[in-house]
Design an enzyme around this catalytic site. Structure first.
Site, PDB file in Angstrom:
ATOM      1  N   ALA A  25       0.750  -1.236  -0.073  1.00 19.08           N
ATOM      2  CA  ALA A  25      -0.018  -0.092   0.049  1.00 19.08           C
ATOM      3  C   ALA A  25       0.813   1.278  -0.025  1.00 19.08           C
ATOM      4  CB  ALA A  25      -0.940  -0.007   1.215  1.00 19.08           C
ATOM      5  N   TYR A  36       0.496   5.811   0.536  1.00 17.90           N
ATOM      6  CA  TYR A  36      -0.121   7.088   0.998  1.00 17.90           C
ATOM      7  C   TYR A  36       0.702   7.966   0.292  1.00 17.90           C
ATOM      8  CZ  TYR A  36      -2.098   3.182   4.046  1.00 17.90           C
ATOM      9  OH  TYR A  36      -2.671   2.220   4.326  1.00 17.90           O
ATOM     10  N   LEU A  37       0.623   8.406  -0.973  1.00 18.89           N
ATOM     11  CA  LEU A  37       1.441   9.376  -1.324  1.00 18.89           C
ATOM     12  C   LEU A  37       1.518  10.803  -0.589  1.00 18.89           C
ATOM     13  CD1 LEU A  37       0.607   8.314  -5.262  1.00 18.89           C
ATOM     14  CD2 LEU A  37       2.621   7.779  -3.873  1.00 18.89           C
ATOM     15  N   ASP A  62      -8.370   5.333  13.843  1.00 18.56           N
ATOM     16  CA  ASP A  62      -8.639   5.077  12.506  1.00 18.56           C
ATOM     17  C   ASP A  62      -9.115   3.679  12.178  1.00 18.56           C
ATOM     18  OD1 ASP A  62      -6.405   5.232   9.306  1.00 18.56           O
ATOM     19  OD2 ASP A  62      -8.783   5.432   9.669  1.00 18.56           O
ATOM     20  N   SER A  78       1.712  11.597   2.169  1.00 13.68           N
ATOM     21  CA  SER A  78       2.490  11.574   3.495  1.00 13.68           C
ATOM     22  C   SER A  78       3.783  10.944   3.067  1.00 13.68           C
ATOM     23  CB  SER A  78       1.875  11.242   4.395  1.00 13.68           C
ATOM     24  OG  SER A  78       1.133   9.955   4.238  1.00 13.68           O
TER      25      SER A  78
END
Length: 1326
Positions: free
Chosen positions: A1043, A1045-1046, A1158, A1048
């Site tokens: 995965a 999360y671009l 989350d 961050s």
């Protein structure tokens, strides 16, 4: 012809009538007794067959009871519905089949007392007043529900208003009480009775959960402590939150009371307004007998002193039948102690749930709760009794699911029980023999017969009087979070082989012992109040020499231990001797305490050492190494706590493991002492069963008298023995360039595998080796013994006997491994010129002779032998990250070995090389141990110029530029070369520090130059640091992107750390301090949480540009990807199990004052799709926060789909927000759709604030699950349940689904068997 047909028709009608009413026959009795009704206790369960009378006989009170008229539209109780009802006197009523009545106690102007209420239809009681009866009989198919307390009166009590001296006697004493014969009983009070409490002071406590509102009530509670197991009364006042109670007029709460329970008790004689009884809980008085596959649900009920069965030997009532009439009793021998008169006796009922109830008995009884062939789920309850056992589980009870219960037992005197028991049984046998002379059909009642051939209590099913928590004959027990104190045995098992003799079932599945499973997790046992004996067990097993099919045990013993013992036969006094040292069976005469954590399991019949026929000395080692322990759940710590001598400062611990490989992948093994890792993820790999030895030192700086040793494995490595040695500082042996073995090895097995480099020798002259054996085929499991294995000092001697023949080969192998590991020259390092002011030692030239190396070593006065220093579990300092670029010299870019260009290389020890050294490997005086992180370690090298020429010397030391894990402390003096004169010797000192968990296995060069020519040779550095949570970045290998999360710059990879598959979360280091603080916060939280339902944290690492967080890898991926991206269709029971595991994990987090922040299916990792063990674990703590003094955290960077309305209102993120997110996630998992997909993403905040919730397919979700979802996402956050409540409801749902699945599989299996039988029969006929 017509007459014959009529006769046949009449015969058929008589037969059918007899068949229909065969189960309920009227039995006539002598004058003064009730006539009896014969009831078949298990008529439809064909596997139970008996030659003895196993029928149940109860008073015939229903036959003449007033039956209700069924009037359409009238479903409430009124006297006129029962023709003949006497409003001024006692009545017996019968609720007929297919009718339903509601009894409202508070709405009736008159309180009706009933002699008997027989329910074949449905009868519901509501209201705040007690429902008063003498007997309640629920017939097969009947249903009784009540939210009111039930009060029983004795019809023969002279003080009772309805006393009638002409009432007949009940020979078996069922009444007053409840008798359930195959229907449903549900008695549920609205308010909680039992609370947990913590001491604040002598006169104040804090309870959990808070009390419900209690207006206008008599505020009296009973407090149970370890000092007062039967409790004491207190008045109290509470704060506004109803959590802090100030105690009045009661005993002080002692500082020593670790377990405190609070019970709200309501008695009839308390001055309580009837309208407020409901608010204070309900009480139940009366013996309860349940049979016939009934459904049972009790919640928030108080069972006080209901038991009549004492702790004396059983003495049952016996019926003497007429030899001419099976329905006529001619005489009744009244029993003085009938076994089924406990507070709650349940038999042949597989659906029993007890929640939040209290059992209290201050009279000496056998047990408040007795189960016979029944399954029970009991939770959040209190059982305080002066009895032989808190629970007795008899034959056929296949499952007891116990969670968060408090089992309290008062000290009892068992000294005379055995004598009295045998005397009583002999008397009973004489009576039985006399009776049998009169009548061969003499029968006993209710499977409670004294067998003529049995003359001991266990063979007569007369057991459980020793002072037990749970006494068990056959069940599987799952105990989670229970508290036991005061018992002699918390769990006491007794296996009996000939069950037919004891259960009166001649042809039954119960004739053979079934597989046993005992799982104890987070349960505690404190025997403070028992009889003072040291022989106290959390788990005791007495097998009488019988074997069970298989045994799966988690055990925890608190008794004292021998140094060593055998595990073949607990009852044997056998001893074996090795070199004059004795090993004895059992642990009854132990010397020194040892405990094993409750999350472990035994395995028997491990591969035997004796299969190695070349070792004649180890034939008897089968008995020592055939059993082992490992964890129930993979990678969960098994902790062994063992006693040591606090006066001895230095110890060496040796653990001996057996590896049974389950595949061709390496198995990581980690070992800890006092929470400090010693070996971390050491890969153990073999293709056949192998023994492995690990040895490490321990410095007892704090004068401890007990240490905790732990290990983790994926489940295929078993700890079979442990040895503890006291040791002193041992000076290292003299080192020479060429090692000469001191012993000649004898013959060894040819298939001995390569030794693991982490294995170390013991402090004796005999070495350690591995013994490889072939795996035994068809291993048959035996009964696992009740004592968890911990073999102490003498085990080491036995191990030496096993392995002493391997000394030379292993020494050479170890040396070769070291050399092979250091054979590669690392590139990309900065060149360091080592310069040391030489200490010149003049000596006479010796032509054609070697220097005296021994003298060189004797001149080295710097060699020392530091002992391993064990620190506490890694603190925040150990895992602290830095966002500042490191400025230490190792971050260079030049090649360390660039100066070796055009230099001639010589092998170490070559005669042509002009120098000699006192050692080839720098080990910094560690002598096989690992150094601590940040520890300054020192070593020195003696260099001798054996030539006639003066040489210029450079020492080129390697550097680690990738992570900075190696720091050279005295690098500032290594900046130039030095000269070494002919036949002179100098000493060069080295100091370095390893700042993370790493293996620094490198070559360094000694470069010499004279007269324009250069030559060099390589020596080695071999240093390894202790395991910690700070890892070496270069040892983390990433493989597959999972995965990203671009925004961050966060990436998640599948990777490997030391051959272990791991998940690697990689962050790019930026100048954003907020981003870096978030990373640090995630690392801190991960390092603190340790729960089987939370992903296991392995460590973190940092280099110049990135930070990595390493956790265990879930091969199945996330639950979100499984339901949205996978083609695999999850079943309903799988989904419930997955979310149950998640709820358990969040329960732990909230109890630790951590909010996740989350919660969503993407952050739930699936480790197994099976519905057993641990399936799901929580991951991703990037938005998590410790609440501490704060009640909430700021709004997290979470997905809006899972945020509640109060967060959008700006209230901050609280625990209730986690619950909301869990409810949305539970919905998503059930319908397999993204929540709120039906509306625009940007509209979610406003719609959620308005009360909108996901609606797609909501009505298709199971009713029980939908209720949980709706409770979780309710708008009022204060009304949302806690995760402990969610876990309980999901646990109940999962248990029901599992039970249904097992029944379905059994039915299918029986159908297939019958079909196959029919096919075989057809083939035979053909």
């Amino acid at each position: 012809m017509i007459n014959k047909i009529l006769i046949k028709l009449i015969t058929i009608i008589i037969f059918c009538f007899s068949f229909l009413f065969a189960e309920e026959d009227l039995i006539r009795t002598p004058p003064g007794y009730y006539n009896l009704t014969r009831h078949k206790r298990y008529p439809h369960i064909t596997e139970y067959q008996s030659s003895q009378d196993t029928d149940l006989y109860y008073p015939d009170v229903c036959r003449n009871a007033l039956r209700n008229d069924i009037i359409p539209g009238v479903d409430e109780f009124f006297p006129f519905l029962f023709p003949g009802f006497n409003s001024d006197g006692p009545n017996s009523i019968y609720i007929q089949k297919n009718s339903s009545l509601l009894f409202k106690s508070e709405s009736l102007g008159t309180t009706y007392n009933f002699v008997a209420v027989c329910v074949e239809g449905s009868f519901t009681v509501k209201g705040s007043m007690f429902f008063t009866i003498n007997s309640l009989i629920i017939l097969p198919g009947g249903r009784f529900e009540s939210e009111a307390g039930i009060e029983f009166y004795d019809e023969n009590d002279p003080l009772h208003i309805y006393n009638n001296p002409d009432f007949p006697k009940d020979p078996f004493g069922f009444f007053p009480g409840i008798l359930v014969l195959g229907g449903t009983i549900s008695v549920v009070a609205k308010e909680s009775l039992v609370y947990r409490a913590d001491r604040i002071s002598n006169s104040s406590i804090e309870i959990s959960p808070p009390f419900s509102p209690m207006n206008k009530i008599n505020q009296t509670i009973r407090i149970f402590t370890e000092l007062y197991p039967l409790g004491f009364y207190c008045s109290f006042s509470s704060d506004l939150e109803r959590k802090i109670l100030s105690l009045l007029d009661c005993l002080p709460i002692s500082e020593n009371d670790k377990i405190i329970r609070v019970l709200i008790e309501v008695d009839r004689d308390q001055n309580v307004s009837p309208t407020n009884i409901l608010k204070k809980g309900k009480t139940t008085k009366g013996s309860i007998y349940i049979t016939g596959d009934s459904n049972v649900y009790f919640k928030n009920m108080f069972f006080k002193n209901l038991g009549f069965t004492t702790n004396e030997p059983y003495n049952d009532t016996k019926l003497i039948f007429s030899p001419n009439d099976p329905n006529q009793v001619t005489d009744i021998i009244m029993g003085t102690n009938q076994r089924f008169r406990s507070s709650l006796y349940i038999e042949f009922s597989k659906n029993v749930t007890i929640d939040g109830c209290a059992f209290f008995e201050d009279n000496l009884t056998r047990s408040p709760l007795v189960l016979f062939d029944s399954n029970v789920i009991i939770s959040n309850s209190l059982i305080s009794s002066k009895s032989g056992s808190n629970i007795i589980a008899q034959y056929g009870t296949e499952s007891i699911q116990s969670s968060n219960n408090s089992y309290i037992l008062v000290k009892i005197d068992t000294a005379s029980l055995d004598v009295d028991q045998n005397n009583n049984n002999n008397n009973n046998n004489n009576n039985n023999n006399n009776n049998n002379n009169n009548n061969n059909n003499n029968n006993n009642n209710n499977n409670n017969n004294n067998n003529n051939n049995n003359n001991n209590n266990n063979n007569n099913m007369d057991y459980g009087n020793q002072g037990n928590g749970i006494y068990s004959i056959s069940p599987n027990i799952n105990s989670n979070g229970d508290s036991f104190f005061g018992q002699q045995y918390a769990f006491n098992y007794y296996f009996i082989s000939k069950n037919s003799v004891n259960s009166n079932q001649d042809n039954s599945s119960l004739l053979n012992s079934k597989p046993i499973e005992l799982i104890i997790i987070d349960s505690s046992f404190n025997p403070t109040n028992s009889n003072g004996s040291l022989n106290k067990y959390l788990l005791n097993i007495n097998s009488d020499g019988n074997k069970t099919i298989s045994t799966y045990l988690v055990c925890n013993s608190i008794i004292e231990y021998y140094s060593g013992w055998l595990m073949d036969n607990l009852n044997s006094n056998q001893q074996i001797s090795f070199e004059g040292n004795l090993f004895q069976n059992g642990c009854n005469k132990v010397d020194g305490n040892c405990t094993i954590s409750q999350n472990s399991k035994y395995s028997t019949d491990l591969p035997k050492v004796a299969n190695q026929t070349k070792f004649d000395e180890i034939v008897q080692l089968d008995k020592l190494f055939s059993n082992g322990i490992t964890s129930i759940n993979p990678n969960e710590k098994v902790i062994i706590s063992t006693k040591i001598n606090s006066k001895i400062h230095y110890y060496q611990i040796q653990l001996f493991f057996t590896h049974l490989p389950i595949d061709d992948q390496p198995t990581p093994l980690s070992i800890y002492i006092e929470n400090q890792p010693v070996f971390l993820l050491e890969p153990i790999k073999s293709t056949f069963p192998t023994f492995n030895n690990f040895t490490f030192k321990f410095e007892n700086k704090n004068s401890l008298d007990k240490i905790n040793i732990a290990f983790t494995t994926r489940g295929d490595i078993y700890l079979t023995s442990m040895a503890t040695y006291s040791s002193i500082v041992v000076e290292p042996p003299t080192e020479t360039p060429t090692e000469t073995p001191t012993e000649t090895p004898t013959e060894t097995p040819t298939d001995t595998p390569t030794q693991t480099p982490t294995q170390t020798p013991i402090l004796t002259s005999k070495p350690i080796t591995q013994i490889s054996v072939d795996r035994n085929e068809n291993l048959e499991l035996k009964i696992a013994l009740p004592i968890c294995l911990s073999l102490a000092l003498l085990i080491g001697i036995i191990i030496m006997i096993c392995i002493f023949k391997k000394v030379q080969s292993n020494s050479k192998l170890k040396k070769d491994d070291d050399e092979n590991e250091m054979a590669t020259i690392k590139e990309g390092n900065k060149s360091i010129i080592v310069s040391q002011p030489p200490t010149v030692i003049e000596e006479k030239p010796q032509d054609n002779s070697k220097p005296d190396d021994q003298k060189l070593i004797e001149r080295d006065q710097q060699i020392n032998n530091p002992i391993l220093k064990i620190r506490e579990y890694p603190s925040l300092k150990d895992i602290e990250l830095s966002n500042e670029e490191t400025k230490s010299p190792q971050y260079g870019s030049l090649n360390s070995f660039s100066t070796l260009q055009f230099s001639r290389q010589y092998d170490y020890g070559s005669e042509e090389f002009p120098f000699q050294f006192n050692k080839q490997v720098l080990e910094f005086n560690l002598n096989g141990r690992k150094c601590m992180n940040d520890e300054v370690i020192n070593d020195s090298l003696m260099i001798h110029n054996k030539s006639e020429i003066t040489y210029l010397v450079n020492i080129i030391f390697p550097q680690n530029i990738e992570t900075g894990c190696v720091s050279i402390l005295n690098v500032e003096i290594f900046n130039e070369s030095f000269e070494l004169l002919p036949h002179c010797t100098t000493e060069v000192k080295f100091s370095l520090t390893l700042t993370c968990t790493t293996k620094f296995l490198e070559n360094f060069a000694v470069l010499v130059e004279a007269q324009g020519s250069k030559c060099h040779t390589f020596l080695s550095v071999h240093v390894e640091s202790e395991t910690s949570l700070k890892l070496d970045y270069k040892e983390i290998k990433t493989e597959q992107l999972i995965a990203s999360y671009l925004p961050s710059k966060v990436y998640v990879f599948k990777g490997y750390y030391r051959d272990l598959a791991v998940a690697v979360k990689k962050f790019a280091i930026s100048d954003n301090s907020k981003s870096f603080e978030k990373i640090k916060n995630e690392v801190q939280i991960l390092s603190k949480v340790n729960n089987i339902n939370v992903v296991r944290y392995i460590g973190s690492a940092q280099n110049i540009s990135h930070v990595c967080i390493v956790t265990e890898y879930a091969k199945e991926g996330s639950l979100g990807s499984l339901i949205h991206d996978s083609k695999i269709k999850l079943s309903f029971i799988q989904k419930v199990k997955f979310m149950l595991d998640a709820a358990k994990g969040f329960t732990f987090l909230h109890a630790s004052e951590i909010v996740h922040g989350d919660i969503k299916p993407d952050n739930l990792l699936v480790f197994s799709k099976e519905i057993s063990g641990v399936c799901v674990k929580i991951c991703d703590f990037g938005n998590s926060e410790e609440l501490g003094e704060k009640e909430s955290k700021s709004k997290p960077d979470s997905t809006m789909n899972y945020l509640p309305n109060e967060v959008f209102d700006g209230e901050g993120y609280q625990k209730s927000a986690d619950v909301y997110a869990f409810g949305v996630s539970l919905y998503e998992v059930m319908v397999e759709k993204i929540p709120f997909h039906e509306i625009c993403y940007n509209d979610i905040p406003n719609r959620v604030q308005d009360g909108f919730r996901p609606t797609a397919d909501l009505d298709t979700i199971d009713d029980d699950i939908r209720k949980i979802i709706e409770c979780c996402w309710i708008k009022e956050k204060s009304k949302r349940p806690s995760f402990s409540e969610i876990s309980l409801h999901l646990e109940i749902k999962f248990s029901k689904l599992l039970h249904q699945m097992n029944e379905s599989e059994e039915s299918t299996s029986n159908h297939n068997t019958n079909s196959k039988t029919k096919e075989d029969k057809d083939l035979d006929e053909n």
